[in-house]
Motif scaffolding. Structure first.
Motif, mmCIF file in Angstrom:
data_model
loop_
_atom_site.group_PDB
_atom_site.id
_atom_site.type_symbol
_atom_site.label_atom_id
_atom_site.label_comp_id
_atom_site.label_asym_id
_atom_site.label_seq_id
_atom_site.Cartn_x
_atom_site.Cartn_y
_atom_site.Cartn_z
ATOM 1 N N TYR A 137 -41.642 61.382 -33.546
ATOM 2 C CA TYR A 137 -41.346 60.193 -34.339
ATOM 3 C C TYR A 137 -40.256 59.363 -33.690
ATOM 4 C CZ TYR A 137 -43.742 62.591 -38.184
ATOM 5 O OH TYR A 137 -44.662 63.217 -38.969
ATOM 6 N N ARG A 149 -41.692 56.860 -37.612
ATOM 7 C CA ARG A 149 -42.993 56.303 -37.250
ATOM 8 C C ARG A 149 -43.516 57.094 -36.060
ATOM 9 N NH1 ARG A 149 -41.357 50.049 -37.117
ATOM 10 N NH2 ARG A 149 -39.843 50.975 -35.722
ATOM 11 N N ILE A 181 -48.372 54.889 -32.520
ATOM 12 C CA ILE A 181 -47.959 53.537 -32.124
ATOM 13 C C ILE A 181 -48.502 53.210 -30.743
ATOM 14 C CG2 ILE A 181 -45.969 52.117 -31.523
ATOM 15 C CD1 ILE A 181 -44.425 53.384 -33.736
ATOM 16 N N GLU A 238 -46.084 49.149 -39.035
ATOM 17 C CA GLU A 238 -46.030 50.015 -40.205
ATOM 18 C C GLU A 238 -47.066 51.108 -40.062
ATOM 19 O OE1 GLU A 238 -45.301 48.768 -44.314
ATOM 20 O OE2 GLU A 238 -45.196 46.741 -43.484
ATOM 21 N N VAL A 239 -46.586 52.298 -39.774
ATOM 22 C CA VAL A 239 -47.489 53.436 -39.643
ATOM 23 C C VAL A 239 -46.906 54.548 -40.492
ATOM 24 C CG1 VAL A 239 -48.646 54.976 -38.034
ATOM 25 C CG2 VAL A 239 -47.867 52.762 -37.247
ATOM 26 N N GLY A 298 -45.737 58.172 -41.760
ATOM 27 C CA GLY A 298 -45.267 59.319 -40.997
ATOM 28 C C GLY A 298 -46.298 60.440 -40.923
#
Lengths: 588, 459
Positions: free
Chosen positions: A85, A90, A95, A108-109, A111
């Motif tokens: 992360y 995130r 990503i 915006e992803v 967790g």
């Protein structure tokens, strides 16, 4: 409640917004058309100061700010392990897959993956009375770790429904009837990172966290639930030591926070951990690891958040009854992030520009470590061990971050560049490092390893101390000034340094040493020493006792495999034989 | 048509405060028109609803409150790039200064770049042969590494950097490479040395130069390394080249940073440098590396002169915490005429373990370098002892170590400025020197390596 405010000022990572509806301290907000994540850190009239976790270039007055109404939180549930992360949870792999090789803004992803289905096996059943921390069921999160799905804090009642089968983290797996009504539960809990997760009570840590590093385990041990700091100038091997502990420590879960450090180092961890096998389970290390990477060039505010994200995840696994090691490399970078934000807020600076609350922030971070009786009726125990590196400018330990850290941690592993230059690794200075857990750990040793382990350690430490004094003498007047006994001490100390304290993290056979082998190795060196002292007593000259072939064998003893520890018996016998036979030769 | 503001309220050092501005964005590029018609560049440091704080890259002499015009461009500072930048010389803000044609850009890139996702990085593992024994043998450089040279005033860091640029190559491979050179605040002569160097060795066509000299505006230096790294990223990740970036001298960059911080009246950190200098330097140094699936790479060699040769000064100190090691030059060696005067003991390459060894260099590389390190360290220690107590106080063994350390400096470290040693040469010199020592003292190398490489036995 959602509402909009308006940006009135932008200065680096600090944004000031006006007219946010119902702003609360540490609420999470989204800034500008890219929806950059930020957190409210100061309120003044209708103005809110926001630290933004992403690059703020292109923001300007008039841009809108949306409040989410809740504090920065992490998602806790199956899927944390093996993840990597950024500082605000995130997933970096997701990503990259979606947005390419560079960190994009406003991403915006969630967790935890929303698609992945987990097999949930209930252990509680319909009609059971449950409270916070009680285990509802389990999920095999990885091959080595069983994830326990617990009743979240604040929920108390009777299970009216519980399901079995494969679910995503969003699907309801149980319903609890509480006095306030029915509460549907999923496998995911959200928890604000700045608030410690609750437990029943703390207990004093007593069991050592075995790291496989000889100088750590035998000389300056840390306990499960303890706190330690690793200060050292650059190039003294802080990161190598942290990595070694992450690899070999007998914690069940490792949370590694790369906080404002090098990108390539993180990559090293990322590429290496899936390849390495855990000495305890024989499975890849990654299966018990959560990585949080916020490299030095990533936004500074997210760096501030990263250690909280890390420790919250660590506490969550502790709540399941696991022993967790949390490692932060480096807390100095975290403190610098604090300083930068504080400077932008134009707060009155304390020492060296750090905010006056540096000490309390550090203390409250390390206090989240500890061994606890977890919530839940089964009284299980879990622990979080916190190990933070400190990067003092110029290696000067009197600087504020080191000093504030030393006030709260119980173990101090002082790294020194002088030792590193001489390629003595781990470059922990054995004279000024300390561990306040020694008493507790010695009791454990006596019970679990061997009765005389504490004595051996003490004897070895005394020899090393004495060596430091004698070195002064040698430096001033030369080696001739020493008595035979003293020369023997120098010889043994050298052996202790080279054959025990030094350890090669990059050598397969040497990287990890079990407690038992550490004990045998130490006893081996001291057997040599004691025997030599006896011979000296009997009038033998010291020259006959050094440069014996057996010393070479002592030097190689660290490569004796863990399965063949009985070879030490033989070696010890040979030492005594060789030394006394020489004696009889001379007499003859 | 850009909106033009003539509402400058304050000018202080490099800072310009403009009021009544609408729609300005943080970090936006601005054009500042001087009363005499010259146009300079600046960028937005801070915006409030009415007020905008601008840092001017141009010297502010000649500006006045009444006659200065400011235009907001709506974009960040960008560098126009195409393949044609190779062989060209630019100023510190990326404008050509070599009388060549304008660059017709393939793309325009924001010079601040974006942080590489740590997950997208690939670990640097390709050994770069620099032909310099003290580096190749003991502190090897690998592709994608950032390895600074810590130097001091009057030491030959530029000659060393030029020699690395000239000789660097990966074993057994012919690949497209390029050198990006950024000069910050160095003198004309120093810059000219590099330009001539590139011209003489025909490396010019593979080089891109960004030159900000000592008499150029200091604030421009803030942009110069970012210009260079933007060019490097374009060459490496768009055109698949292996790029070596030389940044000299980072000390002047940091001083420019301090100047702005002081002008903004920020709370200073150590020695007046701003508290965010670590983060700022990281945004430069971390732009080195390799990316999974990309052919190219960026290797950085920043050069910095340590004020008063002090390694704990904030600039080398913070640099050392970010870079993957350091090459330290020693005044003592330089005085004794050793070139390159690399002090190998405190020098370090953090990425060497995975860049050397069988298949990369040679199986004996790592143990041999450990052995050389520890023997040299012991020799130096013995020498210090001899200074206090006299030669006679040394044991026979120690005397051998002293002899070794002298020979080591003379034959291993010392080499010609145009001498390009292969890694095999470097390693054999190392083995040759170890013959001085008694066999039993060679504890860090394996017996079979001793037989194979020192005795030359066929195995």
């Amino acid at each position: 409640m959602e509402g909009k405010g308006v940006v009135v000022k932008v200065a680096g990572p600090l944004v000031v917004a006006r007219d946010l509806p119902d702003p609360k301290m540490y609420d999470l907000v989204k800034v500008g058309k890219d929806r950059l994540m930020g957190e409210i850190i100061e309120l003044r009239g209708n103005l809110a100061s926001i630290q933004v976790y992403e690059e703020t270039a292109g923001l300007g007055p008039g841009d809108e700010v949306i409040s989410t109404g809740e504090p920065l939180s992490v998602e806790l549930g199956p899927g944390l392990l093996t993840s990597i992360y950024d500082g605000v949870q995130r997933p970096l792999d997701v990503i990259q897959a979606r947005f390419g090789n560079y960190i994009a803004r406003g991403v915006e992803v969630p967790g935890l993956s929303r698609e992945r289905r987990w097999p949930f096996a209930p252990v509680a059943k319909r009609g059971d009375e449950v409270g916070p921390g009680d285990v509802l069921g389990t999920v095999p999160e990885t091959e080595v770790i069983t994830h326990k799905i617990m009743v979240p804090p604040g929920v108390q009642g009777r299970i009216s429904e519980i399901r079995e089968g494969e679910f995503t983290v969003d699907e309801v797996i149980a319903v609890v009837e509480t006095p306030q009504g029915e509460v549907p539960l999923t496998m995911v809990q959200r928890w604000p990172v700045r608030r410690p997760r609750p437990y029943q009570r703390k207990v004093s840590p007593y069991e050592p966290l075995v790291t496989g590093q000889r100088v750590v385990d035998t000389f300056f041990p840390i306990t499960k639930g303890g706190t330690a700091c690793v200060p050292g100038p650059f190039g003294s091997g802080k990161t190598v030591l942290q990595h070694a502990i992450a690899k070999w420590a007998n914690a069940q879960i490792v949370v590694f926070v790369g906080c404002g450090e090098r990108g390539n180092e993180m990559t090293d961890v990322l590429l290496e951990f899936p390849e390495l096998t855990d000495p305890y389970s024989g499975k890849p290390l990654m299966l018990r690891t959560v990585l949080i990477a916020n490299t030095s060039n990533m936004p500074v505010a997210a760096r501030e958040a990263s250690v909280y994200t890390g420790i919250t995840i660590a506490e969550y696994y502790r709540d399941m009854g696991y022993h967790v090691a949390l490692q932060a490399d480096s807390t100095s970078r975290w403190a610098e992030a604090l300083r930068e934000i504080s400077g932008r807020l134009e707060e009155m600076p304390g020492e060296e520009g750090y905010p006056a609350y540096l000490g309390t922030r550090l203390a409250s971070f390390y206090e989240r470590a500890g061994r606890v009786v977890c919530l839940g009726s089964d009284m299980r125990e879990g622990s979080v061990t916190a190990i933070g590196s400190v990067s003092p400018p110029g290696g000067d330990l009197s600087e504020p971050v080191t000093q504030a850290t030393l006030r709260v941690v119980k173990v101090f592993w002082g790294l020194e560049d002088r030792l590193a230059f001489a390629r003595h690794f781990p470059a922990i200075n054995w004279l000024n490092s300390y561990s306040l857990y020694l008493d507790k750990v010695e009791e454990y040793w006596s019970a679990e390893v061997e009765m005389d382990y504490p004595e051996l350690r003490e004897e070895a430490m005394a020899i090393l101390q004495r060596e430091a004094e004698l070195q002064e003498v040698v430096r001033l007047i030369g080696i001739e000034a020493l008595s035979d006994q003293e020369r023997m001490i120098m010889e043994t100390a050298k052996s202790l340094r080279e054959d025990f304290l030094q350890q090669n993290a990059f050598d397969d056979a040497d990287a990890f040493t079990s407690l038992r082998k550490q004990y045998r190795l130490l006893r081996l060196i001291l057997t040599y020493h004691r025997q030599a002292m006896k011979e000296l007593e009997a009038g033998r000259p010291v020259e006959e006792l050094i440069d014996l072939p057996v010393q070479e064998e002592i030097a190689r003893a660290k490569f004796i495999p863990e399965e063949e520890l009985e070879r030490f018996d033989e070696l010890e016998k040979r030492i005594v034989e060789q030394m006394s036979r020489r004696g009889t030769d001379v007499l003859a | 048509m850009l909106k033009e503001y003539m509402t400058v309220r304050e000018i202080a050092g490099p800072l310009i405060l403009v009021e009544g501005v609408e729609g300005a964005k943080y970090n936006e590029l601005v054009e500042v028109e001087f009363p005499d018609g010259r146009v300079g560049l600046g960028n937005v440091l801070e915006v409030e609803e009415e007020l905008v704080l601008i840092q001017s890259f141009e010297a502010t002499s000649g500006l006045n409150v009444a006659g200065t015009k400011v235009r907001f461009t709506g974009r960040g500072l960008e560098l126009p790039v195409s393949r044609d930048i190779l062989g060209r010389v630019f100023d510190g803000l990326g404008r050509p200064i070599d009388d060549g044609p304008r660059i017709i850009p393939d793309m325009k890139l924001d010079i601040n770049g974006n942080p590489i996702n740590p997950y997208a990085r690939d670990y640097p593992t390709d050994f770069i042969q620099t032909g310099i024994s003290a580096i190749d043998g003991l502190n090897p450089l690998v592709r994608g590494q950032k390895l600074p040279i810590f130097s001091g005033a009057g030491l030959p860091h530029n000659r060393l950097a030029a020699q690395i640029a000239r000789q660097a190559g990966v074993l057994g491979r012919e690949e497209e490479f390029a050198v990006v050179f950024a000069a910050m605040g160095i003198t004309f002569e120093e810059a000219d040395f590099f330009i001539q160097e590139f011209r003489n060795t025909a490396a010019m066509e593979r080089a891109v130069l960004f030159i900000n000299l000592a008499d150029d505006p200091a604030i421009e230096r803030i942009a110069t390394p970012r210009m260079a790294l933007t060019a490097a990223e374009y060459l490496a990740f768009e055109l698949d080249m292996h790029v070596l970036v030389i940044l000299t001298d980072m000390t002047y960059y940091c001083e420019a940073l301090r100047e702005i911080s002081a002008a903004r009246k920020e709370v200073p950190g150590r020695r007046g440098y701003p508290g965010y200098m670590y983060t700022d330097l990281a945004t430069i140094y971390e732009r080195a590396g390799r990316i999974k699936g990309a052919k190219g790479s960026i290797t950085q060699i920043p050069v910095l002169s340590m004020p008063d040769d002090d390694k704990t000064h904030p600039i080398p100190d913070l640099t050392g915490y970010i870079t993957e090691g350091q090459i330290i030059l020693s005044r003592d060696l330089h005085r004794r005429g050793v070139y390159p005067p690399i002090d190998v003991l405190p020098s370090l390459s953090r990425l060497k373990e995975k860049g050397i060894g069988p298949g990369k260099t040679r199986e004996d590389h790592s143990p041999l370098s450990n052995q050389l390190f520890s023997a040299y360290a012991r020799g130096k220690e013995a020498k210090e002892l001899a200074v206090i107590l006299g030669e006679a106080a040394l044991s026979e063994e120690d005397k051998l170590f002293v002899q070794f350390s002298d020979a080591f400096e003379e034959r291993f470290i010392t080499q010609g400025e145009y001498e390009n040693r292969t890694i095999e040469d470097t390693l054999s010199i190392g083995w040759e020197l170890l013959k001085i020592l008694p066999r039993s003292e060679l504890k860090r190398v394996r017996e079979e390596h001793i037989r194979k490489y020192m005795d030359g036995e066929a195995v």
